[in-house]
Design a protein around this motif. Structure first.
Motif, PDB file in Angstrom:
ATOM      1  N   LEU A  84       2.696  15.172  -7.371  1.00 59.96           N
ATOM      2  CA  LEU A  84       3.672  16.245  -7.161  1.00 59.96           C
ATOM      3  C   LEU A  84       4.320  16.666  -8.471  1.00 59.96           C
ATOM      4  O   LEU A  84       4.498  17.860  -8.729  1.00 59.96           O
ATOM      5  N   ASN A  85       4.675  15.697  -9.306  1.00 62.62           N
ATOM      6  CA  ASN A  85       5.274  16.017 -10.599  1.00 62.62           C
ATOM      7  C   ASN A  85       4.300  16.784 -11.476  1.00 62.62           C
ATOM      8  O   ASN A  85       4.688  17.706 -12.188  1.00 62.62           O
ATOM      9  N   LYS A  86       3.026  16.411 -11.417  1.00 58.27           N
ATOM     10  CA  LYS A  86       2.005  17.101 -12.214  1.00 58.27           C
ATOM     11  C   LYS A  86       1.877  18.539 -11.743  1.00 58.27           C
ATOM     12  O   LYS A  86       1.804  19.456 -12.545  1.00 58.27           O
ATOM     13  N   ASN A  87       1.860  18.755 -10.421  1.00 58.02           N
ATOM     14  CA  ASN A  87       1.765  20.114  -9.883  1.00 58.02           C
ATOM     15  C   ASN A  87       2.979  20.939 -10.272  1.00 58.02           C
ATOM     16  O   ASN A  87       2.856  22.107 -10.613  1.00 58.02           O
ATOM     17  N   ASP A  88       4.171  20.339 -10.202  1.00 54.29           N
ATOM     18  CA  ASP A  88       5.386  21.046 -10.599  1.00 54.29           C
ATOM     19  C   ASP A  88       5.308  21.448 -12.062  1.00 54.29           C
ATOM     20  O   ASP A  88       5.659  22.561 -12.434  1.00 54.29           O
ATOM     21  N   THR A  89       4.852  20.530 -12.896  1.00 53.23           N
ATOM     22  CA  THR A  89       4.728  20.804 -14.324  1.00 53.23           C
ATOM     23  C   THR A  89       3.731  21.933 -14.549  1.00 53.23           C
ATOM     24  O   THR A  89       3.992  22.848 -15.329  1.00 53.23           O
ATOM     25  N   LYS A 106       3.875   6.177  -5.125  1.00 52.72           N
ATOM     26  CA  LYS A 106       3.922   6.396  -6.578  1.00 52.72           C
ATOM     27  C   LYS A 106       2.847   7.385  -7.005  1.00 52.72           C
ATOM     28  O   LYS A 106       3.093   8.276  -7.820  1.00 52.72           O
ATOM     29  N   LEU A 107       1.655   7.243  -6.446  1.00 56.68           N
ATOM     30  CA  LEU A 107       0.564   8.141  -6.762  1.00 56.68           C
ATOM     31  C   LEU A 107       0.885   9.571  -6.332  1.00 56.68           C
ATOM     32  O   LEU A 107       0.642  10.530  -7.072  1.00 56.68           O
ATOM     33  N   ALA A 113       0.832  -1.205   0.000  1.00 56.81           N
ATOM     34  CA  ALA A 113       0.000   0.000   0.000  1.00 56.81           C
ATOM     35  C   ALA A 113       0.867   1.256   0.000  1.00 56.81           C
ATOM     36  O   ALA A 113       0.592   2.219  -0.730  1.00 56.81           O
ATOM     37  N   LEU A 114       1.930   1.241   0.797  1.00 57.40           N
ATOM     38  CA  LEU A 114       2.845   2.377   0.845  1.00 57.40           C
ATOM     39  C   LEU A 114       3.511   2.611  -0.514  1.00 57.40           C
ATOM     40  O   LEU A 114       3.629   3.748  -0.974  1.00 57.40           O
TER      41      LEU A 114
END
Length: 96
Positions: free
Chosen positions: A71-76, A65-66, A59-60
């Motif tokens: 976070l990567n999407k927000n940075d982009t 990964k999610l 689960a962790l």
């Protein structure tokens, strides 16, 4: 629309589920397969005495990964907004 009844097996236990359509069923089955593969990997590579420990680690793994994708999407998005603002300013200055 009638829901589809399916059974998903995770860590040797069967879970009855209802899904809305075939695509959702496929997603559930693929997710269960990925979880079971990760469980097997943890059991083979680590001295795990309890299924709950393996499930928690799985689960962790999936949750992290999610979160990384989010976070990567927000940075982009922030980078794109910054660049759009810079372009808007350049165009505005040029039109003055």
């Amino acid at each position: 629309m009638e829901k589809l009844k399916i059974n998903i097996v995770i860590a040797g236990r069967t879970y009855p589920l209802s899904v809305n359509n075939i695509k959702e069923e496929e997603g559930m089955r693929k997710a269960a397969t990925a979880i079971n593969k990760l469980i097997s990997m943890y059991e083979q590579n680590y001295a795990v005495s309890d299924k709950q420990d393996v499930l928690a680690m799985s689960a962790l793994q999936f949750a992290s990964k999610l979160e990384m994708l989010s976070l990567n999407k927000n940075d982009t998005n922030e980078e794109e907004i910054k660049k759009l603002n810079e372009l808007t300013n350049l165009v505005s200055e040029h039109l003055k």
